[in-house]
Design a protein around this motif. Structure first.
Motif, short mmCIF file in Angstrom:
data_model
loop_
_atom_site.label_atom_id
_atom_site.label_comp_id
_atom_site.label_asym_id
_atom_site.label_seq_id
_atom_site.Cartn_x
_atom_site.Cartn_y
_atom_site.Cartn_z
N THR A 44 -48.42 39.39 58.17
CA THR A 44 -47.88 38.71 59.34
C THR A 44 -46.65 39.43 59.87
N LEU A 45 -45.78 39.87 58.97
CA LEU A 45 -44.59 40.61 59.41
C LEU A 45 -44.96 41.94 60.07
N GLN A 47 -47.79 42.56 61.67
CA GLN A 47 -48.44 42.28 62.95
C GLN A 47 -47.47 41.80 64.02
N THR A 48 -46.40 41.13 63.61
CA THR A 48 -45.48 40.55 64.60
C THR A 48 -44.25 41.41 64.86
N ASN A 49 -44.10 42.53 64.16
CA ASN A 49 -42.95 43.40 64.36
C ASN A 49 -43.15 44.19 65.66
N PRO A 50 -42.21 44.02 66.63
CA PRO A 50 -42.37 44.73 67.90
C PRO A 50 -42.13 46.24 67.78
N LYS A 52 -43.07 49.56 66.74
CA LYS A 52 -44.30 50.22 66.31
C LYS A 52 -44.05 51.36 65.32
#
Length: 108
Positions: A44-45, A47-50, A52
């Motif tokens: 989850t972290l 996938q949600t980290n803006p 890249k």
């Protein structure tokens, strides 16, 4: 479970089967999520980290979580996950067992 309970309650075999499915399915789901939840937190972290350019290695992410928040941080969201896992997996096992019975498929 089945062999210990079935002999004592031969008049209520359908209820016993459903009860065993509820307990075994529910506990199985809880144990599964207790095992894999830290990887789910890392996923989850990631996938949600803006950013890249951040690390995509779940074990590195888990290490960073453990350093910041300890063991408890690896199990963020445990309450809602377990409260969802028990009934969902219990219902799945009961539906599976009932479908096998309705189709006349025997298993031991």
């Amino acid at each position: 479970m089945h062999s210990n309970i079935k002999a004592a309650s031969s008049n209520y075999t359908n209820l016993v089967d459903i009860g065993i499915g509820i307990v075994s399915g529910g506990l199985g789901g809880v144990v599964f999520w207790l095992t894999v939840l830290p990887l789910g937190v890392a996923k989850t972290l990631i996938q949600t980290n803006p950013d890249k350019n951040c690390s995509r290695n779940p074990f590195r992410i888990l290490s960073s979580i453990y350093q910041k928040a300890g063991f408890k941080g690896c199990y963020t969201g445990l309450g809602p996950t377990v409260s969802r896992a028990f009934p969902a997996n219990a219902a799945t096992i009961v539906a599976w067992e009932l479908a096998l019975k309705m189709l006349g498929i025997k298993h031991d």
